[in-house]
Design a protein around this motif. Structure first.
Motif, PDB file in Angstrom:
ATOM      1  N   PRO A  69     -63.405 148.225  44.282  1.00 34.47           N
ATOM      2  CA  PRO A  69     -64.606 148.003  43.480  1.00 34.47           C
ATOM      3  C   PRO A  69     -64.893 146.503  43.352  1.00 34.47           C
ATOM      4  O   PRO A  69     -63.979 145.669  43.388  1.00 34.47           O
ATOM      5  N   THR A  70     -66.149 146.164  43.193  1.00 32.64           N
ATOM      6  CA  THR A  70     -66.565 144.764  43.087  1.00 32.64           C
ATOM      7  C   THR A  70     -65.779 144.026  42.009  1.00 32.64           C
ATOM      8  O   THR A  70     -65.368 142.881  42.209  1.00 32.64           O
ATOM      9  N   PHE A  89     -62.110 139.699  40.798  1.00 29.99           N
ATOM     10  CA  PHE A  89     -60.912 139.299  40.058  1.00 29.99           C
ATOM     11  C   PHE A  89     -59.900 138.655  41.006  1.00 29.99           C
ATOM     12  O   PHE A  89     -59.356 137.576  40.735  1.00 29.99           O
ATOM     13  N   ALA A  90     -59.660 139.304  42.149  1.00 36.15           N
ATOM     14  CA  ALA A  90     -58.720 138.769  43.141  1.00 36.15           C
ATOM     15  C   ALA A  90     -59.217 137.432  43.690  1.00 36.15           C
ATOM     16  O   ALA A  90     -58.425 136.500  43.896  1.00 36.15           O
ATOM     17  N   ALA A 142     -69.632 141.636  37.122  1.00 35.60           N
ATOM     18  CA  ALA A 142     -68.989 142.889  37.542  1.00 35.60           C
ATOM     19  C   ALA A 142     -68.147 143.526  36.440  1.00 35.60           C
ATOM     20  O   ALA A 142     -67.613 144.612  36.628  1.00 35.60           O
ATOM     21  N   GLY A 143     -67.987 142.833  35.298  1.00 37.92           N
ATOM     22  CA  GLY A 143     -67.278 143.433  34.174  1.00 37.92           C
ATOM     23  C   GLY A 143     -65.958 142.810  33.784  1.00 37.92           C
ATOM     24  O   GLY A 143     -65.281 143.298  32.877  1.00 37.92           O
ATOM     25  N   THR A 144     -65.549 141.732  34.435  1.00 36.73           N
ATOM     26  CA  THR A 144     -64.324 141.045  34.017  1.00 36.73           C
ATOM     27  C   THR A 144     -64.609 140.334  32.702  1.00 36.73           C
ATOM     28  O   THR A 144     -65.631 139.659  32.562  1.00 36.73           O
ATOM     29  N   SER A 145     -63.726 140.471  31.745  1.00 40.13           N
ATOM     30  CA  SER A 145     -63.959 139.889  30.424  1.00 40.13           C
ATOM     31  C   SER A 145     -63.927 138.360  30.472  1.00 40.13           C
ATOM     32  O   SER A 145     -63.239 137.757  31.306  1.00 40.13           O
ATOM     33  N   GLU A 168     -55.818 148.393  33.478  1.00 41.66           N
ATOM     34  CA  GLU A 168     -54.667 148.761  34.309  1.00 41.66           C
ATOM     35  C   GLU A 168     -54.886 148.315  35.767  1.00 41.66           C
ATOM     36  O   GLU A 168     -53.978 147.802  36.418  1.00 41.66           O
ATOM     37  N   ASP A 169     -56.118 148.507  36.271  1.00 43.47           N
ATOM     38  CA  ASP A 169     -56.426 148.088  37.641  1.00 43.47           C
ATOM     39  C   ASP A 169     -56.364 146.572  37.798  1.00 43.47           C
ATOM     40  O   ASP A 169     -55.857 146.062  38.797  1.00 43.47           O
TER      41      ASP A 169
END
Length: 190
Positions: free
Chosen positions: A65-66, A71-72, A96-99, A117-118
């Motif tokens: 997922p994006t 994140f990576a 994309a939803g990273t805090s 968790e992901d």
């Protein structure tokens, strides 16, 4: 052009036919421009073409997922202290939803406390891969169970791809684009 920019943008009207074809492909694709690592890579247009196709797959068609891709990518940008990639991908990761807290922790080189968790799995996999150039059996097993074989391969390739891109940018001294609201990376303690 930055005074330290070793490989600045080439004027489009001064490109040879192979460079022009590579530039046109970038402009026509999802990137819509010759920017970032593709500015220095334009000096090797066949390499640019092949690299950009790998990057296009990893960014836009990967099994991941994006949110996990971005994140990576932030982890690689932090590990290489690459300002251009950090600025682009911090904004993309937030979208994309990273805090914001996770992005801030990654910026400081810390393990975020509020990961899903992901994200924790991707963090641990990428941190181990970046530090040791491989992963241990338990880390691999966790990634395989969560992401599948294609996901593990795509994540590994993404780390390798962005490491290469960051190295090109660092050697070229390519300046970051303006990124309102994105704090640049501080140096990591040595």
């Amino acid at each position: 052009m930055s005074p330290t920019d070793r490989l600045p943008p080439l004027p489009l009207d001064q490109l040879d036919a192979t460079q022009r074809a590579a530039a046109d492909a970038l402009i026509a694709g999802p990137r819509k421009a010759v920017k970032g690592p593709f500015i220095p890579l334009l000096r090797s247009p066949v390499l640019l073409d092949r690299v950009q196709r790998v990057g296009e797959y990893l960014r836009f068609d990967s099994a991941l997922p994006t949110r996990l891709n971005e994140f990576a990518t932030l982890m690689v940008a932090r590990a290489t202290t690459q300002q251009f990639e950090w600025a682009i991908h911090a904004a993309a990761a937030a979208k994309a939803g990273t805090s914001a807290a996770s992005i801030a922790a990654l910026r400081e080189g810390a393990r975020p406390a509020d990961m899903s968790e992901d994200e924790a799995l991707v963090h641990d996999f990428c941190a181990e891969l970046l530090a040791h150039h491989g992963v241990c059996d338990p880390t691999y097993a966790r990634a395989l169970a969560r992401l599948g074989e294609r996901g593990v391969v795509d994540l590994t390739a993404l780390v390798g791809y962005f490491t290469m891109v960051c190295w090109v940018l660092n050697v070229a001294h390519t300046p970051p684009e303006p990124a309102p609201g994105i704090d640049p990376l501080p140096p990591l303690p040595r």
